[in-house]
Design an enzyme around this catalytic site. Structure first.
Site, PDB file in Angstrom:
ATOM      1  CD  GLU A 130      58.214 -68.619 -33.663  1.00  0.00           C
ATOM      2  OE1 GLU A 130      58.938 -68.020 -32.849  1.00  0.00           O
ATOM      3  OE2 GLU A 130      58.199 -68.357 -34.871  1.00  0.00           O
ATOM      4  CG  ASN A 134      51.880 -70.452 -35.959  1.00  0.00           C
ATOM      5  OD1 ASN A 134      51.524 -71.139 -36.920  1.00  0.00           O
ATOM      6  ND2 ASN A 134      52.582 -69.333 -36.094  1.00  0.00           N
ATOM      7  CG  HIS A 167      58.741 -67.834 -42.012  1.00  0.00           C
ATOM      8  ND1 HIS A 167      58.124 -66.803 -42.704  1.00  0.00           N
ATOM      9  CD2 HIS A 167      58.171 -67.854 -40.787  1.00  0.00           C
ATOM     10  CE1 HIS A 167      57.223 -66.223 -41.911  1.00  0.00           C
ATOM     11  NE2 HIS A 167      57.226 -66.852 -40.753  1.00  0.00           N
ATOM     12  CD  GLU A 206      54.094 -67.009 -38.890  1.00  0.00           C
ATOM     13  OE1 GLU A 206      55.283 -66.671 -39.064  1.00  0.00           O
ATOM     14  OE2 GLU A 206      53.554 -67.042 -37.765  1.00  0.00           O
ATOM     15  CG  ASP A 251      58.011 -65.506 -45.842  1.00  0.00           C
ATOM     16  OD1 ASP A 251      58.619 -66.516 -45.434  1.00  0.00           O
ATOM     17  OD2 ASP A 251      57.978 -64.436 -45.212  1.00  0.00           O
TER      18      ASP A 251
HETATM   19  C1  XIL Z   1      57.449 -61.128 -37.649  1.00  0.00           C
HETATM   20  C2  XIL Z   1      56.887 -59.924 -38.391  1.00  0.00           C
HETATM   21  O1  XIL Z   1      56.669 -60.273 -39.735  1.00  0.00           O
HETATM   22  C3  XIL Z   1      57.886 -58.796 -38.298  1.00  0.00           C
HETATM   23  O2  XIL Z   1      57.331 -57.630 -38.868  1.00  0.00           O
HETATM   24  C4  XIL Z   1      58.283 -58.549 -36.835  1.00  0.00           C
HETATM   25  O3  XIL Z   1      59.314 -57.581 -36.763  1.00  0.00           O
HETATM   26  C5  XIL Z   1      58.768 -59.802 -36.188  1.00  0.00           C
HETATM   27  O4  XIL Z   1      57.777 -60.801 -36.310  1.00  0.00           O
HETATM   28  N1  XIL Z   1      57.107 -66.141 -36.728  1.00  0.00           N
HETATM   29  C6  XIL Z   1      55.955 -65.542 -36.289  1.00  0.00           C
HETATM   30  C7  XIL Z   1      55.626 -64.143 -36.688  1.00  0.00           C
HETATM   31  O5  XIL Z   1      55.128 -66.224 -35.661  1.00  0.00           O
HETATM   32  O6  XIL Z   1      54.928 -63.458 -35.675  1.00  0.00           O
HETATM   33  C8  XIL Z   1      56.862 -63.379 -37.061  1.00  0.00           C
HETATM   34  O7  XIL Z   1      56.443 -62.117 -37.604  1.00  0.00           O
HETATM   35  C9  XIL Z   1      57.681 -64.166 -38.048  1.00  0.00           C
HETATM   36  C10 XIL Z   1      58.150 -65.466 -37.452  1.00  0.00           C
END
Ligand code: XIL
Length: 416
Positions: free
Chosen positions: A186, A227, A263, A293, A295
């Site tokens: 990020e 990422n 996300h 990631e 979801d």
């Molecule tokens: C999130 C985890 O899923 C949580 O359990 C934690 O509390 C916070 O981080 N982007 C990312 C991940 O790159 O590392 C994050 O994961 C979600 C957003």
């Protein structure tokens, strides 16, 4: 908001681990791994675009949150383990490879959980996307609140030592297991400018290329990624990511993959066409892409299962169609352990671990050979001087990373 959902349960310092608890967990895992190694359940890795899941692991005793939701499911919930082993070829540790876990105190590394995770992967023929080396979040307290303010020089030294130690640790002790690293996570803000973080504020934007080069030096065989989230549509942030990535490639910096977090909700998700258009722009500068990631959260008012399944399908179809998509990872194995909450239906397996109807379809889409653009990081010549040389690091380093104190004896030290 999402961040808070899990942080509360997990604690800001990851402090619920203890050497004693670690040993108990270690024994339990050894038993579980041995049983599984004997069982014929694990499916052979399917060829094609590998499917991965974020794996939730980080605690030493089960912690219950309501009737179904307990933390650290891997060692304690056989449904979780079975589903992961039979349905996914690789995984991303959801939290345990983050800096707050690996170097909780200055110069004190704790590879206790990470070693167990890597051993679990090796014993079960799975590979790991290492997540993540240099990120503005989930940092240990000492990085964000140093006794004396960081100088550029010292922070760069520290970052170099951290990246070398962590990447080197897995390359040395678990060769071939951590095949890929999210080196920088990020890096951009919503407007496309570099996101403010300790790294960016003190070192400046060059921290990105430096981190990639340190990682490459520590494991030339690993694929290296940046990422990022919210870059699924063409727009200012996506354009900024493209120009960052193109500049790095142009300069010969070892970068192989751009990770797209994804996300999303049914309303914020892109179409196949939009995704493919973005991903082909990255192909044009010689980069592969991955869904890292995925979801699907609820929009206000909620969404149907069918609406969420359509989103999963969109990402899988785009991944197949783009031609340069080399990975498809969802952010969790099953709903009871999603960081978005256990009943949200955000993942491919529901509260009872029943597969969503879209799972078969996705497997079909992702199956079949994939031809990534680049052969791997070794094919990427590092034309530039190494950051160590450019920054003329002194021999006596402030942050040596050579001494580890770890009562359980599981932490390894690596002298470089
Ligand atoms: C999130 C985890 O899923 C949580 O359990 C934690 O509390 C916070 O981080 N982007 C990312 C991940 O790159 O590392 C994050 O994961 C979600 C957003």
């Amino acid at each position: 908001m999402r961040e808070m959902a899990r942080t509360g349960a997990q604690g800001a310092s990851g402090g619920h681990r203890s050497p004693r608890g670690g040993r108990v967990l270690g024994c339990l895992l050894a038993v579980v791994v041995a049983v599984l190694a004997a069982a014929p359940s694990a499916q052979a890795a399917a060829p094609g675009i590998p499917e991965g899941a974020a794996l939730w692991y980080a605690c030493t005793q089960p912690q219950y949150y309501g009737p179904l939701n307990l933390e650290c499911p891997l060692p304690y919930d056989p449904r979780y383990l079975r589903t992961f082993l039979s349905e996914f070829q690789r995984f991303t540790p959801e939290n345990e490879f983050k800096m707050m876990y690996l170097e909780p105190e200055v110069n004190i590394f704790d590879f206790g959980l990470a070693d167990q995770i890597a051993a679990f992967a090796r014993a079960n023929g799975k590979t790991i996307r290492g997540h993540t080396l240099v990120w503005g979040d989930q940092l240990p307290y000492w990085v964000q609140h140093p006794l004396l303010p960081w100088s550029k020089y010292l922070l760069l030294e520290m970052m170099a030592g951290y990246v070398e130690t962590v990447v080197g640790h897995f390359a040395t002790h678990y060769p071939g297991v951590v095949t890929e690293w999210d080196v920088v996570n990020e890096p951009l803000g919503p407007d496309g400018k570099l996101r403010r973080s300790t790294w960016e504020r003190v070192i400046g934007g060059a921290y990105i290329r430096d981190a990639l080069e340190y990682a490459h030096a520590a494991d030339p065989t690993a694929k290296l990624a940046i990422n990022e989230g919210n870059t699924d549509f063409l727009g200012p942030k996506t354009e900024a990511l493209l120009s960052l990535a193109a500049g790095l490639k142009r300069d010969g910096v070892p970068l192989d993959v751009i990770g797209f977090e994804a996300h999303v909700t049914p309303r914020t998700a892109p179409t196949v066409g939009q995704l493919v258009a973005v991903w082909r722009r990255f192909a044009a500068v010689g980069l592969n892409v991955e869904v890292t990631e995925l979801d699907v959260d609820d929009d206000p008012g909620g969404d149907t299962r069918a609406a969420k399944d359509a989103v999963f399908r969109t990402y899988a179809e785009a991944c197949r169609e783009a031609g340069n998509c080399t990975g498809f990872t969802v952010w969790g194995v099953a709903d009871p352990y999603s960081w978005l909450g256990q009943t949200g239906g955000a993942l491919l397996y529901g509260v009872n671990f029943a597969a969503s109807p879209v799972v078969g379809l996705i497997n079909g889409i992702l199956d079949g050979p994939v031809q990534p653009l680049a052969a791997g990081p070794s094919a990427t010549p590092t034309k530039r001087a190494s950051p160590a040389r450019r920054h003329a690091r002194p021999r006596s380093r402030h942050h040596r990373h050579t001494t580890r104190r770890h009562t359980s004896g599981r932490a390894r030290s690596r002298r470089r």
